[in-house]
Design a protein around this motif. Structure first.
Motif, PDB file in Angstrom:
ATOM      1  N   SER A   1      12.168  24.651  -2.947  1.00 43.23           N
ATOM      2  CA  SER A   1      11.588  23.200  -3.097  1.00 43.23           C
ATOM      3  C   SER A   1      10.716  23.286  -4.408  1.00 43.23           C
ATOM      4  O   SER A   1      10.753  22.337  -5.370  1.00 43.23           O
ATOM      5  N   LEU A   2      10.003  24.048  -4.789  1.00 41.03           N
ATOM      6  CA  LEU A   2       9.202  24.571  -5.847  1.00 41.03           C
ATOM      7  C   LEU A   2       9.761  24.674  -6.873  1.00 41.03           C
ATOM      8  O   LEU A   2       9.234  23.987  -8.040  1.00 41.03           O
ATOM      9  N   ALA A   3      11.331  25.819  -6.992  1.00 43.20           N
ATOM     10  CA  ALA A   3      11.722  25.376  -8.141  1.00 43.20           C
ATOM     11  C   ALA A   3      12.219  24.929  -8.669  1.00 43.20           C
ATOM     12  O   ALA A   3      12.487  23.915  -9.748  1.00 43.20           O
ATOM     13  N   MET A   4      12.983  23.302  -7.546  1.00 45.50           N
ATOM     14  CA  MET A   4      13.323  22.914  -8.195  1.00 45.50           C
ATOM     15  C   MET A   4      12.322  21.375  -8.080  1.00 45.50           C
ATOM     16  O   MET A   4      12.499  20.144  -8.827  1.00 45.50           O
ATOM     17  N   GLY A   5      11.568  21.679  -8.519  1.00 44.40           N
ATOM     18  CA  GLY A   5      10.060  20.902  -8.832  1.00 44.40           C
ATOM     19  C   GLY A   5       9.659  19.592  -7.571  1.00 44.40           C
ATOM     20  O   GLY A   5       8.981  18.393  -8.325  1.00 44.40           O
ATOM     21  N   LEU A   6       9.882  19.907  -6.330  1.00 47.36           N
ATOM     22  CA  LEU A   6       9.481  18.860  -5.444  1.00 47.36           C
ATOM     23  C   LEU A   6       8.431  18.875  -4.828  1.00 47.36           C
ATOM     24  O   LEU A   6       7.850  17.471  -4.226  1.00 47.36           O
ATOM     25  N   MET A   7       8.207  20.033  -5.087  1.00 51.02           N
ATOM     26  CA  MET A   7       6.388  20.339  -3.988  1.00 51.02           C
ATOM     27  C   MET A   7       5.370  20.896  -5.340  1.00 51.02           C
ATOM     28  O   MET A   7       5.847  21.520  -5.873  1.00 51.02           O
ATOM     29  N   GLN A   8       4.443  20.460  -4.896  1.00 49.08           N
ATOM     30  CA  GLN A   8       2.713  21.065  -6.249  1.00 49.08           C
ATOM     31  C   GLN A   8       3.134  22.542  -5.352  1.00 49.08           C
ATOM     32  O   GLN A   8       3.639  22.792  -4.132  1.00 49.08           O
ATOM     33  N   SER A   9       2.256  23.442  -5.790  1.00 46.77           N
ATOM     34  CA  SER A   9       2.254  24.293  -5.346  1.00 46.77           C
ATOM     35  C   SER A   9       0.561  24.128  -4.979  1.00 46.77           C
ATOM     36  O   SER A   9       0.114  23.389  -4.741  1.00 46.77           O
ATOM     37  N   ASN A  10       0.456  25.765  -4.457  1.00 47.35           N
ATOM     38  CA  ASN A  10      -0.983  25.513  -3.399  1.00 47.35           C
ATOM     39  C   ASN A  10      -2.248  24.835  -4.021  1.00 47.35           C
ATOM     40  O   ASN A  10      -2.916  23.774  -3.904  1.00 47.35           O
ATOM     41  N   ASP A  11      -2.157  24.295  -4.691  1.00 50.06           N
ATOM     42  CA  ASP A  11      -3.470  24.407  -6.111  1.00 50.06           C
ATOM     43  C   ASP A  11      -3.155  22.514  -6.209  1.00 50.06           C
ATOM     44  O   ASP A  11      -3.095  21.835  -6.997  1.00 50.06           O
ATOM     45  N   PHE A  12      -3.535  21.890  -5.253  1.00 53.30           N
ATOM     46  CA  PHE A  12      -3.415  20.621  -5.265  1.00 53.30           C
ATOM     47  C   PHE A  12      -4.299  20.219  -6.135  1.00 53.30           C
ATOM     48  O   PHE A  12      -6.403  19.989  -5.948  1.00 53.30           O
ATOM     49  N   GLN A  13      -4.152  19.522  -7.085  1.00 57.40           N
ATOM     50  CA  GLN A  13      -5.140  18.631  -8.218  1.00 57.40           C
ATOM     51  C   GLN A  13      -5.420  17.009  -7.341  1.00 57.40           C
ATOM     52  O   GLN A  13      -6.712  16.867  -8.139  1.00 57.40           O
ATOM     53  N   GLY A  14      -5.302  16.801  -6.428  1.00 58.65           N
ATOM     54  CA  GLY A  14      -5.665  15.564  -6.222  1.00 58.65           C
ATOM     55  C   GLY A  14      -4.235  14.519  -5.975  1.00 58.65           C
ATOM     56  O   GLY A  14      -3.410  14.699  -6.303  1.00 58.65           O
ATOM     57  N   PRO A  15      -3.944  12.880  -5.610  1.00 59.91           N
ATOM     58  CA  PRO A  15      -2.605  12.628  -4.732  1.00 59.91           C
ATOM     59  C   PRO A  15      -1.822  12.245  -6.352  1.00 59.91           C
ATOM     60  O   PRO A  15      -2.253  12.468  -7.870  1.00 59.91           O
ATOM     61  N   VAL A  16      -0.569  11.971  -6.111  1.00 57.84           N
ATOM     62  CA  VAL A  16       0.725  12.127  -7.136  1.00 57.84           C
ATOM     63  C   VAL A  16      -0.228  10.158  -7.874  1.00 57.84           C
ATOM     64  O   VAL A  16      -0.633  10.036  -6.835  1.00 57.84           O
ATOM     65  N   SER A  17      -0.015  10.443  -8.796  1.00 60.95           N
ATOM     66  CA  SER A  17      -0.581   9.051  -9.507  1.00 60.95           C
ATOM     67  C   SER A  17       0.973   8.086  -9.353  1.00 60.95           C
ATOM     68  O   SER A  17       1.777   8.380 -10.502  1.00 60.95           O
ATOM     69  N   VAL A  18       0.939   7.258  -8.609  1.00 61.51           N
ATOM     70  CA  VAL A  18       2.162   6.499  -8.637  1.00 61.51           C
ATOM     71  C   VAL A  18       2.318   5.622  -9.947  1.00 61.51           C
ATOM     72  O   VAL A  18       1.369   4.395 -10.056  1.00 61.51           O
ATOM     73  N   ALA A  19       3.399   5.625 -10.428  1.00 57.74           N
ATOM     74  CA  ALA A  19       3.849   4.555 -11.684  1.00 57.74           C
ATOM     75  C   ALA A  19       3.507   3.511 -11.243  1.00 57.74           C
ATOM     76  O   ALA A  19       3.802   2.291 -10.642  1.00 57.74           O
ATOM     77  N   PRO A  20       2.375   2.274 -11.777  1.00 61.74           N
ATOM     78  CA  PRO A  20       2.028   1.402 -11.685  1.00 61.74           C
ATOM     79  C   PRO A  20       3.681   0.632 -11.787  1.00 61.74           C
ATOM     80  O   PRO A  20       3.700   0.665 -12.589  1.00 61.74           O
ATOM     81  N   VAL A  21       3.432  -1.058 -11.282  1.00 62.83           N
ATOM     82  CA  VAL A  21       4.271  -1.609 -11.689  1.00 62.83           C
ATOM     83  C   VAL A  21       3.898  -2.457 -12.845  1.00 62.83           C
ATOM     84  O   VAL A  21       2.915  -2.774 -13.404  1.00 62.83           O
ATOM     85  N   LYS A  22       5.198  -2.201 -13.306  1.00 61.49           N
ATOM     86  CA  LYS A  22       5.404  -3.708 -15.016  1.00 61.49           C
ATOM     87  C   LYS A  22       5.509  -4.692 -14.558  1.00 61.49           C
ATOM     88  O   LYS A  22       6.895  -5.753 -13.656  1.00 61.49           O
ATOM     89  N   GLY A  23       5.378  -5.690 -15.074  1.00 60.38           N
ATOM     90  CA  GLY A  23       5.862  -7.024 -15.147  1.00 60.38           C
ATOM     91  C   GLY A  23       5.320  -7.669 -14.389  1.00 60.38           C
ATOM     92  O   GLY A  23       4.265  -7.512 -13.466  1.00 60.38           O
ATOM     93  N   LYS A  24       6.036  -9.338 -14.536  1.00 60.38           N
ATOM     94  CA  LYS A  24       4.951 -10.066 -13.634  1.00 60.38           C
ATOM     95  C   LYS A  24       5.480 -10.196 -11.809  1.00 60.38           C
ATOM     96  O   LYS A  24       4.854 -10.276 -11.473  1.00 60.38           O
ATOM     97  N   ASN A  25       6.638  -9.206 -11.616  1.00 61.52           N
ATOM     98  CA  ASN A  25       7.380  -9.297 -10.581  1.00 61.52           C
ATOM     99  C   ASN A  25       6.815  -8.339  -9.525  1.00 61.52           C
ATOM    100  O   ASN A  25       7.605  -7.045  -9.894  1.00 61.52           O
ATOM    101  N   LYS A  26       6.229  -8.401  -8.602  1.00 67.30           N
ATOM    102  CA  LYS A  26       5.756  -7.579  -7.659  1.00 67.30           C
ATOM    103  C   LYS A  26       6.882  -6.542  -7.541  1.00 67.30           C
ATOM    104  O   LYS A  26       7.362  -7.545  -6.120  1.00 67.30           O
ATOM    105  N   ALA A  27       7.424  -5.544  -7.621  1.00 66.21           N
ATOM    106  CA  ALA A  27       8.227  -4.811  -6.232  1.00 66.21           C
ATOM    107  C   ALA A  27       7.692  -4.686  -5.166  1.00 66.21           C
ATOM    108  O   ALA A  27       6.633  -4.657  -5.054  1.00 66.21           O
ATOM    109  N   LYS A  28       8.557  -5.184  -4.138  1.00 69.01           N
ATOM    110  CA  LYS A  28       8.311  -5.161  -2.841  1.00 69.01           C
ATOM    111  C   LYS A  28       8.639  -3.391  -2.141  1.00 69.01           C
ATOM    112  O   LYS A  28       9.733  -3.405  -1.852  1.00 69.01           O
TER     113      LYS A  28
END
Lengths: 530, 213
Positions: free
Chosen positions: A27-54
């Motif tokens: 999983s680490l090799a696939m880049g799916l998981m952070q290694s042990n040194d957690f730096q903070g939660p994943v920054s979710v890509a913000p909503v773009k445009g007028k219509n909020k995704a649900k």
């Protein structure tokens, strides 16, 4: 039939219920998981445009709540759909009047109406390296305090040793260290290490062994004042107890099982707990989430569409169908076979490999904190009886009353015996077991709660797991979305049964979400780079 | 309570809540029976992961009889299978009227016919099934007059489990229940696991044929 502690049981609980480091590496090799040194939660890509995704989040446990929290902050329109009457999942603290929704045995908590009298039915301890959870405790202003997890003055009670009478852990520790040191000293005298050790090295090593095992000048172990004294040691010279028979010290499965408990990574001390009850974390999330939480809503259908997900849930006999852009699914995987869906066959097959886990807890309200009179302040007594563990509260020392844990079983057979009983039968049985550790124990019990996780409504298990071979094959499948459907929850982590596992799964899914979002946006000609 | 009224007032405003797509096939779950669908699934479609059989497709009379058997301790005692005992503790606290209502509701639910999980020779099963057909009917729809339940539409794994239970005596060993005893005797006439699987594979096909009609 009595079950004895084994180291395997312990290792099973440490979240290792299925799981392998090979997979983690993959999983680490696939880049799916952070290694042990957690730096903070994943920054979710913000909503773009007028219509909020649900987004629909299925299940208001820790993984679902944290997913909703992060998505909401990034501007998504989120709804949480929860089957139970309450949010929190297995993060559950009960107090006076709370409903205990066991299948077939609904009960209400009868503890006195007092904020100090509560019982953590699910997670109850946090180590300092569970960085994701601690991040949220900080961010959500959830107060923590130190919790004693081990206590050398608490007991080991092994039906095979000392006529079944309990022995303080400090006695076992002193004797085990003493005997080991003495044996090592003798082996050095025989010259076992002559090749590697200089004369000075040997002397230093012997001196270390003497200190480790509290040996006398002749290198013999004859008992140690480290386990206290037979007379008042404030007024008289220490008079160590005679050592237990060597045979007994190493024969006890219980002792062997817990000797190194505090060296297990998830139990390295000091541990922490949430002030006032572990559900402070749930309350913290709910304070900071404005998305609706639909309670008493059982999901009936999950259909991936080409541009979203259709979800139907039943609430008060009404079937509601919603269409969302994305779905994060926290429902215990073994329930999915009872929910109409069009997930891909590989994905479904992987979900169906999950097995229910069994964990069982009892909480007793005690009219007196009798354990404190025995010098026990917090920590755990371990026993070979079916109740397996007694936990003494670390909080509210010297208060009038206290709630202590009167059983905590991980062994499936022990759990099955308790599960087959009514709550009242369980209390009686666990009280009898307690009598063999603390004479008069039953007399202190005022009321009780029992939590068989495999019988709790909408859960039907804790410590979900798979066969090892299945796990290696299936987890990578489930750590990716199927269409616009993402699985989350501690089930999709290597640490089932821990909140940190639930959060890791949520974080992992959110980073997958960013990738999916990026690919969808870029295919529309407006690339988003995370 | 963890969650206070804050969220109750909020209707899923921005989410268009529509009536169900499949409303015609859909029977609401009575509030008092919402526990049932936790294990038995949407429309009581069954869930092999929990050991919960499909109940939609069974007749009300049979469901009621079995629920009574659980309640009276004739099925699902602790020394029997774990899912059966789990079921017993669900039924113990139901009144006779609730059991009656539950059976009526369950018989009205509709769910997809389960797909097979057992690979066996359904052709061989066809001739073996003839001895079962005397009671359960050539179409596997059962016969209330002689107390034989429908078999078509049940999961194959569940049929196997129950067959084993009858054979081992953990089910059907009930004094005064001649029908259960009869099934126990019939179960002992099937000699091999292979024959049993063939019968079950054949029963699976019955409901499929029905679906195509």
């Amino acid at each position: 039939m009595k079950q004895h502690f084994s180291r395997r049981q312990f290792l099973n609980l440490i979240g290792a219920v299925g799981g392998s480091s090979a997979l983690l590496k993959a999983s680490l090799a696939m880049g799916l998981m952070q290694s042990n040194d957690f730096q903070g939660p994943v920054s979710v890509a913000p909503v773009k445009g007028k219509n909020k995704a649900k987004v629909a989040v299925l299940g208001a446990g820790i993984s679902g709540l944290s997913t909703a929290y992060e998505l909401e902050r990034a501007g998504y329109d989120v709804v949480i759909i929860e089957a139970s009457f309450r949010a929190g999942g297995r993060n559950m603290t009960v107090r006076h009047g709370d409903k205990i929704d066991e299948m077939g045995h609904t009960r209400y908590c009868q503890f006195d109406q007092d904020e100090n009298l509560y019982f953590n039915c699910g997670p109850a301890r946090i180590p300092g390296h569970h960085k994701r959870l601690l991040h949220y405790c900080r961010a959500l202003n959830v107060p923590l305090q130190i919790k004693a997890n081990s206590n050398q003055l608490a007991y080991i009670q092994d039906e095979k040793i000392n006529g079944g009478k309990p022995i303080r852990q400090v006695d076992y520790r002193a004797d085990a260290n003493g005997f080991l040191s003495e044996m090592m000293s003798k082996s050095i005298d025989k010259g076992a290490f002559e090749q590697q050790l200089s004369e000075e090295d040997t002397e230093n090593f012997l001196s270390y062994l003497k200190a480790f095992g509290s040996l006398n000048e002749k290198g013999k172990y004859t008992g140690s004042d480290r386990a206290g004294s037979q007379r008042d040691r404030m007024l008289f010279p220490p008079t160590p107890k005679a050592p237990m028979p060597l045979h007994d010290v190493f024969k006890s499965d219980v002792w062997r099982g817990v000797s190194f408990a505090s060296q297990i990574y998830d139990w390295v001390e000091p541990l922490m707990e949430v002030k006032g009850g572990m559900d402070g974390i749930v309350k913290g999330f709910l304070r900071n989430i404005s998305s609706p939480v639909e309670l008493n809503a059982q999901v009936r259908k999950i259909h991936n569409l080409s541009d979203g997900v259709e979800i139907a849930y039943e609430q008060a006999g009404k079937l509601n169908t919603i269409k969302v852009d994305y779905c994060f699914n926290n429902i215990p995987a073994y329930f999915m076979a009872g929910i109409e869906n069009n997930l891909s066959p590989d994905y479904l097959n992987a979900l169906n490999k999950f097995k229910r886990g069994h964990l069982f807890k009892i909480g007793f309200q005690m009219r007196e904190r009798f354990w404190e009179k025995e010098g026990i302040y917090g920590g755990i007594t371990y026993t070979s009886q079916d109740n397996a563990q007694l936990w003494y509260p670390s909080h509210d020392i010297h208060a009038a009353k206290g709630v202590m844990l009167g059983a905590y079983c991980w062994d499936e057979k022990q759990c099955a015996r308790f599960e087959a009983m009514t709550p009242e039968q369980r209390f009686k049985y666990a009280a009898q077991c307690g009598e063999n550790i603390h004479p008069g124990y039953s007399g202190y019990i005022e009321n009780a709660v029992s939590i068989p996780w495999a019988r709790m409504n909408n859960q039907m298990g804790c410590g979900i797991h798979m066969e090892k071979e299945d796990w290696e094959h299936c987890l990578p499948i489930l750590q990716k979305p199927d269409g616009r459907h993402f699985m989350i929850g501690d089930q999709i982590s290597q640490h089932s049964g821990w909140q940190e596992g639930a959060l890791a799964a949520s974080q992992q899914a959110l980073s997958q979400f960013n990738q999916l979002q990026a690919s969808i946006t870029s295919s529309h000609g407006a690339a988003y780079v995370s | 309570m963890l969650v206070k009224n804050t969220f109750f007032a909020l209707v899923v405003s921005s989410f268009s809540v529509s009536a169900s797509v499949d409303k015609t096939d859909w029977t609401p779950t009575p509030q008092q029976f919402k526990y049932c669908t936790v294990c038995h699934g949407n429309q009581l479609m069954g869930n092999p992961n929990i050991g919960a059989p499909r109940l939609s497709g069974l007749s009300a009379w049979y469901i009621e009889k079995q629920l009574q058997a659980f309640k009276q301790g004739k099925r699902g005692m602790p020394d029997q299978s774990v899912p059966a005992h789990e079921m017993q503790s669900m039924v113990k606290e139901l009144s006779d009227e609730q059991i009656h209502q539950a059976a009526i509701w369950a018989s009205k639910t509709q769910s997809p016919v389960p797909s097979e999980t057992i690979v066996a020779d359904a052709k061989a099963g066809e001739s073996l099934y003839k001895q079962c057909a005397a009671c359960h009917g050539a179409d596997g729809k059962g016969n209330q007059t002689i107390g034989a339940p429908a078999l078509a539409g049940l999961h194959d794994w569940y049929l196997l489990n129950q067959f084993d239970a009858f054979k081992s005596g953990s089910r059907g060993n009930v004094q005064g229940d001649s029908q259960a005893q009869q099934m126990q005797a019939a179960a002992n006439l099937v000699n091999s696991e292979q024959d049993l699987k063939a019968i079950v594979a054949y029963i699976q096909q019955l409901e499929k044929h029905e679906e195509h009609n």
